[in-house]
Scaffold this motif. Structure first.
Motif, PDB file in Angstrom:
ATOM      1  N   ARG A 270      24.669  -9.455 -10.893  1.00  0.00           N
ATOM      2  CA  ARG A 270      23.958  -9.541 -12.163  1.00  0.00           C
ATOM      3  C   ARG A 270      22.836  -8.498 -12.259  1.00  0.00           C
ATOM      4  NH1 ARG A 270      23.383 -16.196 -12.389  1.00  0.00           N
ATOM      5  NH2 ARG A 270      25.624 -16.622 -12.347  1.00  0.00           N
ATOM      6  N   PRO A 271      23.164  -7.218 -12.161  1.00  0.00           N
ATOM      7  CA  PRO A 271      22.112  -6.198 -12.259  1.00  0.00           C
ATOM      8  C   PRO A 271      21.580  -6.077 -13.676  1.00  0.00           C
ATOM      9  CG  PRO A 271      24.269  -5.167 -12.224  1.00  0.00           C
ATOM     10  CD  PRO A 271      24.504  -6.631 -11.979  1.00  0.00           C
ATOM     11  N   SER A 272      20.360  -5.569 -13.802  1.00  0.00           N
ATOM     12  CA  SER A 272      19.761  -5.419 -15.133  1.00  0.00           C
ATOM     13  C   SER A 272      20.365  -4.239 -15.887  1.00  0.00           C
ATOM     14  CB  SER A 272      18.243  -5.243 -15.014  1.00  0.00           C
ATOM     15  OG  SER A 272      17.938  -4.118 -14.218  1.00  0.00           O
ATOM     16  N   ASP A 273      20.851  -3.245 -15.148  1.00  0.00           N
ATOM     17  CA  ASP A 273      21.401  -2.033 -15.774  1.00  0.00           C
ATOM     18  C   ASP A 273      22.620  -1.593 -14.963  1.00  0.00           C
ATOM     19  OD1 ASP A 273      22.014   0.484 -16.734  1.00  0.00           O
ATOM     20  OD2 ASP A 273      19.930   1.159 -16.863  1.00  0.00           O
ATOM     21  N   MET A 274      23.807  -1.921 -15.459  1.00  0.00           N
ATOM     22  CA  MET A 274      25.022  -1.626 -14.697  1.00  0.00           C
ATOM     23  C   MET A 274      25.262  -0.113 -14.600  1.00  0.00           C
ATOM     24  SD  MET A 274      27.403  -2.999 -12.877  1.00  0.00           S
ATOM     25  CE  MET A 274      27.826  -4.699 -13.330  1.00  0.00           C
ATOM     26  N   LYS A 275      24.911   0.634 -15.631  1.00  0.00           N
ATOM     27  CA  LYS A 275      25.104   2.083 -15.568  1.00  0.00           C
ATOM     28  C   LYS A 275      24.278   2.691 -14.435  1.00  0.00           C
ATOM     29  CE  LYS A 275      26.290   2.983 -20.421  1.00  0.00           C
ATOM     30  NZ  LYS A 275      25.888   3.728 -21.647  1.00  0.00           N
ATOM     31  N   SER A 276      23.022   2.305 -14.370  1.00  0.00           N
ATOM     32  CA  SER A 276      22.156   2.805 -13.306  1.00  0.00           C
ATOM     33  C   SER A 276      22.649   2.357 -11.939  1.00  0.00           C
ATOM     34  CB  SER A 276      20.723   2.316 -13.534  1.00  0.00           C
ATOM     35  OG  SER A 276      19.889   2.686 -12.463  1.00  0.00           O
ATOM     36  N   ALA A 307      34.592  -6.283 -13.793  1.00  0.00           N
ATOM     37  CA  ALA A 307      35.246  -5.473 -14.824  1.00  0.00           C
ATOM     38  C   ALA A 307      34.359  -4.323 -15.297  1.00  0.00           C
ATOM     39  CB  ALA A 307      35.650  -6.356 -16.006  1.00  0.00           C
ATOM     40  N   LYS A 308      33.110  -4.625 -15.652  1.00  0.00           N
ATOM     41  CA  LYS A 308      32.203  -3.590 -16.140  1.00  0.00           C
ATOM     42  C   LYS A 308      31.908  -2.567 -15.044  1.00  0.00           C
ATOM     43  CE  LYS A 308      29.623  -1.810 -19.362  1.00  0.00           C
ATOM     44  NZ  LYS A 308      30.255  -1.180 -20.543  1.00  0.00           N
ATOM     45  N   PHE A 309      31.701  -3.059 -13.836  1.00  0.00           N
ATOM     46  CA  PHE A 309      31.418  -2.162 -12.711  1.00  0.00           C
ATOM     47  C   PHE A 309      32.578  -1.183 -12.506  1.00  0.00           C
ATOM     48  CE2 PHE A 309      31.779  -1.032  -8.235  1.00  0.00           C
ATOM     49  CZ  PHE A 309      30.502  -0.590  -7.934  1.00  0.00           C
ATOM     50  N   SER A 314      34.914   4.216 -12.506  1.00  0.00           N
ATOM     51  CA  SER A 314      35.998   5.155 -12.799  1.00  0.00           C
ATOM     52  C   SER A 314      35.517   6.280 -13.719  1.00  0.00           C
ATOM     53  CB  SER A 314      37.163   4.416 -13.443  1.00  0.00           C
ATOM     54  OG  SER A 314      38.211   5.303 -13.747  1.00  0.00           O
ATOM     55  N   GLU A 315      34.720   5.912 -14.710  1.00  0.00           N
ATOM     56  CA  GLU A 315      34.221   6.897 -15.673  1.00  0.00           C
ATOM     57  C   GLU A 315      33.319   7.931 -14.997  1.00  0.00           C
ATOM     58  OE1 GLU A 315      31.106   6.944 -19.441  1.00  0.00           O
ATOM     59  OE2 GLU A 315      32.222   5.085 -18.993  1.00  0.00           O
ATOM     60  N   TYR A 316      32.387   7.473 -14.171  1.00  0.00           N
ATOM     61  CA  TYR A 316      31.417   8.388 -13.573  1.00  0.00           C
ATOM     62  C   TYR A 316      32.003   9.194 -12.418  1.00  0.00           C
ATOM     63  CZ  TYR A 316      27.800   5.988 -16.292  1.00  0.00           C
ATOM     64  OH  TYR A 316      27.037   5.475 -17.314  1.00  0.00           O
ATOM     65  N   MET A 317      32.920   8.608 -11.670  1.00  0.00           N
ATOM     66  CA  MET A 317      33.494   9.352 -10.547  1.00  0.00           C
ATOM     67  C   MET A 317      34.314  10.548 -11.014  1.00  0.00           C
ATOM     68  SD  MET A 317      34.490   6.645  -7.508  1.00  0.00           S
ATOM     69  CE  MET A 317      35.219   7.958  -6.526  1.00  0.00           C
ATOM     70  N   LYS A 318      34.877  10.464 -12.207  1.00  0.00           N
ATOM     71  CA  LYS A 318      35.662  11.592 -12.744  1.00  0.00           C
ATOM     72  C   LYS A 318      34.818  12.848 -12.903  1.00  0.00           C
ATOM     73  CE  LYS A 318      38.956   8.737 -15.356  1.00  0.00           C
ATOM     74  NZ  LYS A 318      39.352   8.297 -16.711  1.00  0.00           N
ATOM     75  N   VAL A 436      19.584 -11.010   5.422  1.00  0.00           N
ATOM     76  CA  VAL A 436      20.341  -9.835   5.874  1.00  0.00           C
ATOM     77  C   VAL A 436      19.539  -9.098   6.942  1.00  0.00           C
ATOM     78  CG1 VAL A 436      21.453  -7.687   5.189  1.00  0.00           C
ATOM     79  CG2 VAL A 436      21.476  -9.654   3.639  1.00  0.00           C
ATOM     80  N   ASP A 437      20.107  -9.017   8.128  1.00  0.00           N
ATOM     81  CA  ASP A 437      19.416  -8.459   9.285  1.00  0.00           C
ATOM     82  C   ASP A 437      19.875  -7.019   9.535  1.00  0.00           C
ATOM     83  OD1 ASP A 437      17.945  -8.093  11.570  1.00  0.00           O
ATOM     84  OD2 ASP A 437      19.286  -9.249  12.869  1.00  0.00           O
ATOM     85  N   VAL A 438      19.176  -6.075   8.949  1.00  0.00           N
ATOM     86  CA  VAL A 438      19.443  -4.649   9.143  1.00  0.00           C
ATOM     87  C   VAL A 438      18.105  -3.928   9.281  1.00  0.00           C
ATOM     88  CG1 VAL A 438      21.667  -4.572   7.931  1.00  0.00           C
ATOM     89  CG2 VAL A 438      19.540  -4.281   6.642  1.00  0.00           C
ATOM     90  N   PRO A 439      18.083  -2.745   9.904  1.00  0.00           N
ATOM     91  CA  PRO A 439      16.810  -2.029  10.050  1.00  0.00           C
ATOM     92  C   PRO A 439      16.165  -1.638   8.727  1.00  0.00           C
ATOM     93  CG  PRO A 439      18.443  -1.161  11.587  1.00  0.00           C
ATOM     94  CD  PRO A 439      19.171  -2.098  10.672  1.00  0.00           C
ATOM     95  N   SER A 440      16.988  -1.293   7.712  1.00  0.00           N
ATOM     96  CA  SER A 440      16.446  -0.854   6.427  1.00  0.00           C
ATOM     97  C   SER A 440      17.167  -1.534   5.278  1.00  0.00           C
ATOM     98  CB  SER A 440      16.595   0.668   6.268  1.00  0.00           C
ATOM     99  OG  SER A 440      15.892   1.351   7.265  1.00  0.00           O
ATOM    100  N   LYS A 441      16.415  -1.879   4.245  1.00  0.00           N
ATOM    101  CA  LYS A 441      16.998  -2.490   3.045  1.00  0.00           C
ATOM    102  C   LYS A 441      16.602  -1.646   1.834  1.00  0.00           C
ATOM    103  CE  LYS A 441      16.703  -7.251   4.849  1.00  0.00           C
ATOM    104  NZ  LYS A 441      15.872  -7.086   6.033  1.00  0.00           N
ATOM    105  N   TYR A 442      17.530  -1.498   0.891  1.00  0.00           N
ATOM    106  CA  TYR A 442      17.213  -0.810  -0.354  1.00  0.00           C
ATOM    107  C   TYR A 442      17.548  -1.733  -1.517  1.00  0.00           C
ATOM    108  CZ  TYR A 442      22.206   0.613  -0.024  1.00  0.00           C
ATOM    109  OH  TYR A 442      23.567   0.636   0.116  1.00  0.00           O
ATOM    110  N   ILE A 443      16.687  -1.736  -2.522  1.00  0.00           N
ATOM    111  CA  ILE A 443      16.788  -2.677  -3.638  1.00  0.00           C
ATOM    112  C   ILE A 443      16.734  -1.912  -4.957  1.00  0.00           C
ATOM    113  CG2 ILE A 443      15.713  -4.666  -4.781  1.00  0.00           C
ATOM    114  CD1 ILE A 443      14.577  -5.413  -1.988  1.00  0.00           C
ATOM    115  N   ASN A 444      17.833  -2.003  -5.711  1.00  0.00           N
ATOM    116  CA  ASN A 444      17.937  -1.350  -7.028  1.00  0.00           C
ATOM    117  C   ASN A 444      17.640   0.150  -6.975  1.00  0.00           C
ATOM    118  OD1 ASN A 444      18.674  -3.730  -8.407  1.00  0.00           O
ATOM    119  ND2 ASN A 444      16.524  -4.364  -8.533  1.00  0.00           N
ATOM    120  N   GLU A 445      18.089   0.813  -5.905  1.00  0.00           N
ATOM    121  CA  GLU A 445      17.959   2.258  -5.788  1.00  0.00           C
ATOM    122  C   GLU A 445      19.026   2.775  -4.828  1.00  0.00           C
ATOM    123  OE1 GLU A 445      14.141   3.217  -4.220  1.00  0.00           O
ATOM    124  OE2 GLU A 445      14.456   2.107  -2.358  1.00  0.00           O
TER     125      GLU A 445
END
Length: 463
Positions: A270-276, A307-309, A314-318, A436-445
């Motif tokens: 449920r991201p706020s901006d699927m395009k981003s 579906a939206k993802f 597909s659109e952006y990878m082209k 989630v146990d990992v050395p680094s986490k990234y959130i919305n980036e």
């Protein structure tokens, strides 16, 4: 490669390409191995070619004779007797000029990294900047480390994934802490490590404190890791050579720092901006053709977002442009060698029924190690791509039916160094942070924003 300025749209780009041309048109250097301050030539030479173009030879390396690695460890052990007795401040003084040199010649070092590894300018500059940041942090920490003692000889074994920032920051952290070092970089892009060695020669680092051995046949990697005189080992990168180190029988007292690339998965909920979100995931997955230490090779997403993802993916990878990395309109360049390219093409054919998105076809004028990244979904449960990183530009989109299933999937994933989440749900983000146990986490980036050289912390190199 095209001539200046055909590939460039900025003045920085033109300066960067000029630096690359200086490297490529200069005399082809003979890169020896080093131990105890000596240049070691064996007479058995092997040429090193740039992944940008297999016709570009940028150096001649000396294949080490049997016993060279043992001699390098011996030289490091001998140097440790006096180096480890110096004060932290004395040791740090040898490296204090390095960040300034890297800043002053930032484009030159980035150009050398591009020639050696095939990184585009942005990724190559990130390598230089990450090294600068890590070294500055190490030197600052040297004032606060206290009375902890060095360990002894450290092996720094690295691959092409981070050919500059990670091994060099680790080596400096080890040496500032009072240890001595034997570096064993990838045979595919050893030049960045040699540039560092040459820099330390100029600043009169004592003989044997830093040693460097490159081996085309890679026998010496296992020899180095198994040498009982080595008291610490950093393994950074991907590929069988690095992964095999995970299974070595080592002494219980040996410190092992693992910076092996994993899947670096990303959760989409449920991201706020699927395009981003999609753009950031493409950036995370396919910058440096999926070969970065923090490249994402798995996305876990719920049915409601699928579906939206998939449509946007597909659109952006082209629009991804795979091209000569010197071209500043290229998103990414080649994979590191022809063997990986061949493996990728074979895997791509096998995965055609599962492919949901792919980049535009690569120009036929480019060498065969330029490949078009793909995204797949719906793989059989026991497919290795569900659990292990391939080291190739393949993104696996795994669809689950609930938030709980997302975390179950993460548990069964070889995350490696990082994991990320794209969500507007604060409870989901908090759960991700806690579970989630990992050395680094990234959130919305993008994972591209994560700093390299996470292992290069002085505390890791002392008792």
């Amino acid at each position: 490669m095209a001539d200046v300025p055909d590939f460039q749209t900025t003045e920085d780009g033109r300066q960067y390409e000029n630096e690359i041309m200086i490297i490529l048109t200069g005399e082809k250097k003979d890169y020896p191995n080093y131990f105890g301050g000596l240049k070691i030539a064996s007479g058995h030479e092997f040429n090193i070619y740039s992944p940008i173009d297999p016709t570009i030879q940028y150096g001649i390396f000396q294949e080490p004779e049997s016993g060279t690695m043992a001699e390098a460890v011996g030289a490091a052990l001998k140097a440790f007797d006096s180096w480890g007795l110096k004060s932290m401040e004395e040791r740090a003084d040898y490296f204090k000029a390095v960040p300034g040199v890297l800043k002053a010649r930032r484009l030159h070092y980035a150009a050398a990294i591009t020639v050696a590894s095939g990184m585009v300018r942005e990724d190559a500059l990130d390598e230089v900047d990450a090294a600068i940041d890590a070294i500055e942090r190490i030197l600052a920490d040297a004032k606060t480390i206290g009375r902890k003692r060095p360990i002894g000889v450290w092996a720094i074994i690295s691959a092409h994934n981070s050919p500059f920032a990670s091994p060099i920051a680790s080596a400096i952290a080890a040496m500032v802490a009072g240890n001595t070092v034997v570096m064993n970089p990838s045979k595919y892009c050893p030049m960045p490590a040699h540039l560092f060695y040459s820099l330390m020669e100029k600043y009169n680092l004592p003989d044997g404190v830093l040693n460097l051995v490159v081996d085309r046949k890679e026998y010496s990697t296992e020899e180095l890791a198994n040498d009982m005189r080595v008291m610490g080992l950093v393994a950074t990168g991907s590929g069988e050579r690095l992964e095999d180190l995970m299974f070595l029988q080592v002494d219980d007292e040996m410190k092992f720092i693992n910076e092996i690339k994993g899947m670096n998965p990303a959760v989409v909920y449920r991201p706020s901006d699927m395009k981003s979100t999609v753009k950031n995931i493409i950036d995370s997955a396919f910058s440096y053709t999926g070969q970065r230490l923090y490249s994402c090779s798995k996305v876990i997403i719920t049915c409601e977002d699928q579906a939206k993802f998939t449509e946007l993916l597909s659109e952006y990878m082209k629009d991804l442009k795979i091209d000569d990395p010197v071209n500043d309109t290229a998103f990414t360049g080649p994979v590191i060698n022809m063997e990986i390219a061949k493996e990728f093409r074979e895997k791509s054919l096998e995965l055609m029924p599962y492919t949901i998105a792919k980049a535009a076809p690569v120009s036929k004028e480019l060498p065969e190690n330029y490949v078009s990244p793909i995204a797949v979904s719906g793989l059989d449960f026991d497919d290795d791509l569900n659990f292990m990183d391939s080291g190739m530009p393949i993104l696996n989109v795994c669809v689950v039916d609930s938030a709980d299933k997302i975390f179950e999937e993460l548990e069964n994933t070889e995350c490696g160094l990082s994991a990320g989440i794209f969500s507007k749900d604060p409870k989901m983000i908090e759960r991700f942070k806690n579970e989630v146990d990992v050395p680094s986490k990234y959130i919305n980036e993008s994972s591209r924003t994560l700093p390299h050289a996470m292992v290069a912390v002085l505390e890791n190199f002392v008792r």
